[in-house]
Motif scaffolding. Structure first.
Motif, PDB file in Angstrom:
ATOM      1  N   PHE A 155      45.303  46.157  31.890  1.00 48.89           N
ATOM      2  CA  PHE A 155      45.302  44.821  32.494  1.00 48.89           C
ATOM      3  C   PHE A 155      44.047  44.097  32.026  1.00 48.89           C
ATOM      4  O   PHE A 155      42.928  44.533  32.291  1.00 48.89           O
ATOM      5  CB  PHE A 155      45.322  44.912  34.022  1.00 48.89           C
ATOM      6  CG  PHE A 155      45.182  43.575  34.695  1.00 48.89           C
ATOM      7  CD1 PHE A 155      46.233  42.660  34.668  1.00 48.89           C
ATOM      8  CD2 PHE A 155      44.002  43.221  35.333  1.00 48.89           C
ATOM      9  CE1 PHE A 155      46.108  41.413  35.268  1.00 48.89           C
ATOM     10  CE2 PHE A 155      43.874  41.980  35.939  1.00 48.89           C
ATOM     11  CZ  PHE A 155      44.925  41.078  35.909  1.00 48.89           C
ATOM     12  N   ASP A 156      44.239  42.995  31.317  1.00 46.06           N
ATOM     13  CA  ASP A 156      43.124  42.239  30.753  1.00 46.06           C
ATOM     14  C   ASP A 156      42.432  41.428  31.857  1.00 46.06           C
ATOM     15  O   ASP A 156      43.026  40.499  32.408  1.00 46.06           O
ATOM     16  CB  ASP A 156      43.641  41.297  29.662  1.00 46.06           C
ATOM     17  CG  ASP A 156      42.512  40.594  28.928  1.00 46.06           C
ATOM     18  OD1 ASP A 156      41.341  40.781  29.306  1.00 46.06           O
ATOM     19  OD2 ASP A 156      42.794  39.856  27.970  1.00 46.06           O
ATOM     20  N   PRO A 157      41.174  41.748  32.201  1.00 45.59           N
ATOM     21  CA  PRO A 157      40.480  41.033  33.285  1.00 45.59           C
ATOM     22  C   PRO A 157      40.330  39.539  33.031  1.00 45.59           C
ATOM     23  O   PRO A 157      40.258  38.752  33.977  1.00 45.59           O
ATOM     24  CB  PRO A 157      39.102  41.719  33.330  1.00 45.59           C
ATOM     25  CG  PRO A 157      39.305  43.046  32.685  1.00 45.59           C
ATOM     26  CD  PRO A 157      40.353  42.822  31.631  1.00 45.59           C
ATOM     27  N   SER A 158      40.292  39.142  31.755  1.00 47.31           N
ATOM     28  CA  SER A 158      40.121  37.720  31.436  1.00 47.31           C
ATOM     29  C   SER A 158      41.312  36.889  31.901  1.00 47.31           C
ATOM     30  O   SER A 158      41.220  35.674  32.017  1.00 47.31           O
ATOM     31  CB  SER A 158      39.921  37.543  29.928  1.00 47.31           C
ATOM     32  OG  SER A 158      41.082  37.926  29.202  1.00 47.31           O
ATOM     33  N   ARG A 159      42.406  37.561  32.192  1.00 43.82           N
ATOM     34  CA  ARG A 159      43.605  36.840  32.638  1.00 43.82           C
ATOM     35  C   ARG A 159      43.377  36.139  33.975  1.00 43.82           C
ATOM     36  O   ARG A 159      44.008  35.120  34.259  1.00 43.82           O
ATOM     37  CB  ARG A 159      44.768  37.815  32.743  1.00 43.82           C
ATOM     38  CG  ARG A 159      46.114  37.159  32.981  1.00 43.82           C
ATOM     39  CD  ARG A 159      47.252  38.110  32.702  1.00 43.82           C
ATOM     40  NE  ARG A 159      48.531  37.437  32.749  1.00 43.82           N
ATOM     41  CZ  ARG A 159      49.696  38.005  32.454  1.00 43.82           C
ATOM     42  NH1 ARG A 159      49.720  39.265  32.072  1.00 43.82           N
ATOM     43  NH2 ARG A 159      50.818  37.319  32.513  1.00 43.82           N
ATOM     44  N   VAL A 160      42.483  36.672  34.794  1.00 41.39           N
ATOM     45  CA  VAL A 160      42.251  36.080  36.121  1.00 41.39           C
ATOM     46  C   VAL A 160      40.799  35.703  36.375  1.00 41.39           C
ATOM     47  O   VAL A 160      40.513  35.058  37.383  1.00 41.39           O
ATOM     48  CB  VAL A 160      42.692  37.051  37.251  1.00 41.39           C
ATOM     49  CG1 VAL A 160      44.188  37.211  37.272  1.00 41.39           C
ATOM     50  CG2 VAL A 160      42.005  38.395  37.120  1.00 41.39           C
ATOM     51  N   ARG A 161      39.911  36.112  35.492  1.00 46.13           N
ATOM     52  CA  ARG A 161      38.489  35.923  35.776  1.00 46.13           C
ATOM     53  C   ARG A 161      38.148  34.464  36.084  1.00 46.13           C
ATOM     54  O   ARG A 161      37.359  34.175  36.984  1.00 46.13           O
ATOM     55  CB  ARG A 161      37.658  36.445  34.613  1.00 46.13           C
ATOM     56  CG  ARG A 161      36.183  36.518  34.913  1.00 46.13           C
ATOM     57  CD  ARG A 161      35.449  37.387  33.905  1.00 46.13           C
ATOM     58  NE  ARG A 161      35.593  38.810  34.184  1.00 46.13           N
ATOM     59  CZ  ARG A 161      35.930  39.712  33.273  1.00 46.13           C
ATOM     60  NH1 ARG A 161      36.205  39.344  32.035  1.00 46.13           N
ATOM     61  NH2 ARG A 161      36.002  40.989  33.585  1.00 46.13           N
ATOM     62  N   GLY A 162      38.734  33.526  35.403  1.00 44.31           N
ATOM     63  CA  GLY A 162      38.448  32.115  35.658  1.00 44.31           C
ATOM     64  C   GLY A 162      39.167  31.556  36.871  1.00 44.31           C
ATOM     65  O   GLY A 162      38.905  30.425  37.292  1.00 44.31           O
ATOM     66  N   LYS A 163      40.051  32.354  37.462  1.00 48.67           N
ATOM     67  CA  LYS A 163      40.829  31.889  38.612  1.00 48.67           C
ATOM     68  C   LYS A 163      40.328  32.467  39.939  1.00 48.67           C
ATOM     69  O   LYS A 163      40.767  32.042  41.006  1.00 48.67           O
ATOM     70  CB  LYS A 163      42.308  32.268  38.439  1.00 48.67           C
ATOM     71  CG  LYS A 163      42.969  31.718  37.178  1.00 48.67           C
ATOM     72  CD  LYS A 163      44.429  32.143  37.122  1.00 48.67           C
ATOM     73  CE  LYS A 163      45.133  31.588  35.890  1.00 48.67           C
ATOM     74  NZ  LYS A 163      44.690  32.286  34.645  1.00 48.67           N
ATOM     75  N   ILE A 164      39.415  33.441  39.878  1.00 49.43           N
ATOM     76  CA  ILE A 164      38.952  34.121  41.083  1.00 49.43           C
ATOM     77  C   ILE A 164      37.832  33.336  41.762  1.00 49.43           C
ATOM     78  O   ILE A 164      36.882  32.899  41.110  1.00 49.43           O
ATOM     79  CB  ILE A 164      38.463  35.540  40.753  1.00 49.43           C
ATOM     80  CG1 ILE A 164      39.616  36.388  40.212  1.00 49.43           C
ATOM     81  CG2 ILE A 164      37.843  36.212  41.976  1.00 49.43           C
ATOM     82  CD1 ILE A 164      39.199  37.773  39.746  1.00 49.43           C
ATOM     83  N   SER A 165      37.951  33.181  43.077  1.00 51.51           N
ATOM     84  CA  SER A 165      36.908  32.545  43.872  1.00 51.51           C
ATOM     85  C   SER A 165      36.190  33.608  44.686  1.00 51.51           C
ATOM     86  O   SER A 165      36.784  34.592  45.116  1.00 51.51           O
ATOM     87  CB  SER A 165      37.518  31.500  44.816  1.00 51.51           C
ATOM     88  OG  SER A 165      38.209  30.509  44.094  1.00 51.51           O
ATOM     89  N   LYS A 166      34.914  33.406  44.926  1.00 49.86           N
ATOM     90  CA  LYS A 166      34.128  34.362  45.694  1.00 49.86           C
ATOM     91  C   LYS A 166      34.660  34.464  47.116  1.00 49.86           C
ATOM     92  O   LYS A 166      34.945  33.454  47.763  1.00 49.86           O
ATOM     93  CB  LYS A 166      32.661  33.936  45.707  1.00 49.86           C
ATOM     94  CG  LYS A 166      31.741  34.972  46.341  1.00 49.86           C
ATOM     95  CD  LYS A 166      30.290  34.554  46.238  1.00 49.86           C
ATOM     96  CE  LYS A 166      29.374  35.611  46.849  1.00 49.86           C
ATOM     97  NZ  LYS A 166      27.947  35.226  46.759  1.00 49.86           N
ATOM     98  N   SER A 167      34.799  35.711  47.613  1.00 55.78           N
ATOM     99  CA  SER A 167      35.325  35.923  48.963  1.00 55.78           C
ATOM    100  C   SER A 167      34.285  36.619  49.831  1.00 55.78           C
ATOM    101  O   SER A 167      33.107  36.684  49.477  1.00 55.78           O
ATOM    102  CB  SER A 167      36.619  36.751  48.896  1.00 55.78           C
ATOM    103  OG  SER A 167      36.350  38.056  48.425  1.00 55.78           O
ATOM    104  N   VAL A 168      34.712  37.158  50.969  1.00 54.39           N
ATOM    105  CA  VAL A 168      33.778  37.725  51.947  1.00 54.39           C
ATOM    106  C   VAL A 168      33.259  39.096  51.530  1.00 54.39           C
ATOM    107  O   VAL A 168      32.290  39.584  52.091  1.00 54.39           O
ATOM    108  CB  VAL A 168      34.443  37.834  53.337  1.00 54.39           C
ATOM    109  CG1 VAL A 168      34.810  36.466  53.857  1.00 54.39           C
ATOM    110  CG2 VAL A 168      35.684  38.731  53.283  1.00 54.39           C
ATOM    111  N   ARG A 169      33.900  39.757  50.556  1.00 57.20           N
ATOM    112  CA  ARG A 169      33.479  41.094  50.134  1.00 57.20           C
ATOM    113  C   ARG A 169      33.657  41.226  48.634  1.00 57.20           C
ATOM    114  O   ARG A 169      34.703  40.878  48.096  1.00 57.20           O
ATOM    115  CB  ARG A 169      34.296  42.158  50.887  1.00 57.20           C
ATOM    116  CG  ARG A 169      33.856  43.582  50.641  1.00 57.20           C
ATOM    117  CD  ARG A 169      34.289  44.508  51.782  1.00 57.20           C
ATOM    118  NE  ARG A 169      35.721  44.509  52.000  1.00 57.20           N
ATOM    119  CZ  ARG A 169      36.566  45.370  51.418  1.00 57.20           C
ATOM    120  NH1 ARG A 169      36.095  46.276  50.587  1.00 57.20           N
ATOM    121  NH2 ARG A 169      37.845  45.330  51.675  1.00 57.20           N
ATOM    122  N   GLN A 170      32.632  41.724  47.958  1.00 59.87           N
ATOM    123  CA  GLN A 170      32.636  41.773  46.493  1.00 59.87           C
ATOM    124  C   GLN A 170      33.807  42.567  45.934  1.00 59.87           C
ATOM    125  O   GLN A 170      34.368  42.223  44.886  1.00 59.87           O
ATOM    126  CB  GLN A 170      31.319  42.369  45.990  1.00 59.87           C
ATOM    127  CG  GLN A 170      31.171  42.313  44.478  1.00 59.87           C
ATOM    128  CD  GLN A 170      29.828  42.840  44.007  1.00 59.87           C
ATOM    129  OE1 GLN A 170      29.016  43.309  44.814  1.00 59.87           O
ATOM    130  NE2 GLN A 170      29.585  42.784  42.714  1.00 59.87           N
TER     131      GLN A 170
END
Length: 353
Positions: free
Chosen positions: A131-146
């Motif tokens: 699973f290529d992490p770059s597929r979602v890296r720009g879509k992820i928002s910071k949440s309550v737990r890393q």
């Protein structure tokens, strides 16, 4: 099970005695070490005991339609949990040889993790996908737990694109679970035309998962009109991949992730966009298939007791993980239910050349 654990202990004891008596002798263990060139010098490698072989019962089918497809992710921090989960599924399955596992890993070099799984489960039918992490890296928002912000936590959104097209249905499971029932019972649920089946919890107040920005916007607040939205945990789902593909649900979930980046409409990681797209439109299954929350909340991970009622699956969702609490010698009572499935050898090999 007790005799197997005793046998494993005796084998380990004999191996240690052999090392003491013959320090130069080689010791054979079922371990596949990653190539040193692909890891840092001090990278630790977890060692797992080889699981026993499990055979089908007399009434198990042998056709393609009898295969049960299970999908999970392979995160280095949760690998110990994944191994325990697989072991529990096999042990309680009537037809363990009919199980086919589909693992997703964000590591580019898959041969090392494949070797580890083969050494632990020599008879397991499985495949590992990158699973290529770059597929979602720009879509992820910071949440309550890393831990909720890791790209692999979003891989379940893309299962229909990654798993082969001939696989029409899968059971998706988080790595912090233990199955104590025959998983075929969950596999055979009548989805009644829905794209996802999971335990629903309609008593949960959904407002806590979304921000004031979401509820104060007439545009967003109308999202759930025409349906009765109920909370469901995305760590245990039966998914109709054929319907997911046809309905383009990956794009629908991604659209809400894009909105989140712009306007901050929810708090947690991959769960809220699933709720926005599917809550109130899934097939509910018995709560016994997700006794969730055993890891406590997302901040402190305090101990929690089991909910009343029958149990088929235990889920340590939340901050606290059973292997970490057991290692710290501060386990919760429920962690001892996980411990018998732990294949970890309680030792590490440090890579040094």
């Amino acid at each position: 099970m007790a005799s197997w654990r005793l046998s494993s202990f005796l084998s380990l004891l004999l191996g240690l005695l052999s090392l003491l008596l013959h320090p130069m002798a080689a010791i054979r263990v079922n371990i596949v070490l990653p190539k040193a060139s692909s890891l840092s010098v001090d990278a630790p490698i977890p060692i797992f005991r080889e699981a026993p072989e499990f055979r089908n019962g007399d009434k198990c089918g042998t056709k393609e339609g009898d295969i049960i497809h299970v999908t999970m992710t392979l995160d280095g921090n949760y690998l110990r949990g994944t191994m325990a989960a697989v072991f529990s599924i096999l042990q309680h399955s009537t037809c363990p040889e009919n199980l086919s596992f589909h693992f997703l890993s964000s590591k580019a070099a898959l041969e090392n993790i494949v070797g580890t799984i083969k050494a632990t489960f020599p008879y397991l039918k499985f495949r590992v996908y990158h699973f290529d992490p770059s597929r979602v890296r720009g879509k992820i928002s910071k949440s309550v737990r890393q831990a909720l912000d890791q790209p692999l936590n979003y891989a379940r959104i893309y299962l229909a694109d990654i798993v082969p097209k001939h696989v029409k249905r899968v059971i998706y499971l988080d790595s912090d679970i233990i199955v104590v029932d025959d998983i075929e019972k969950l596999w055979e649920v009548d989805m009644e035309g829905k794209v996802v089946s999971a335990p629903e919890y309609c008593h949960v107040n959904l407002t806590q998962y979304f921000t004031d920005t979401f509820w104060s916007s007439p545009k967003f607040a109308r999202t759930f009109e025409g349906r009765r939205p109920c909370y469901f945990n995305t760590g245990v789902m039966v998914m109709d991949l054929e319907k997911w593909r046809k309905g383009e649900y990956t794009s629908k979930v991604e659209e809400w992730m894009t909105v989140q980046k712009q306007e901050r409409i929810y708090h947690l990681g991959s769960l809220p966009p699933f709720l926005l797209v599917l809550a109130g439109n899934i097939k509910g299954v018995d709560h016994r298939w997700n006794q969730h929350g055993l890891g406590g909340d997302n901040f402190e991970g305090k101990c929690r007791s089991l909910h009343p009622g029958p149990i088929s699956l235990l889920h340590w969702s939340g901050k606290g993980k059973p292997w970490l609490r057991l290692d710290s010698r501060k386990p919760c009572a429920v962690d001892h239910l996980w411990e018998p499935y732990d294949l970890y050898r309680t030792s590490w090999i440090a890579l040094d050349e």
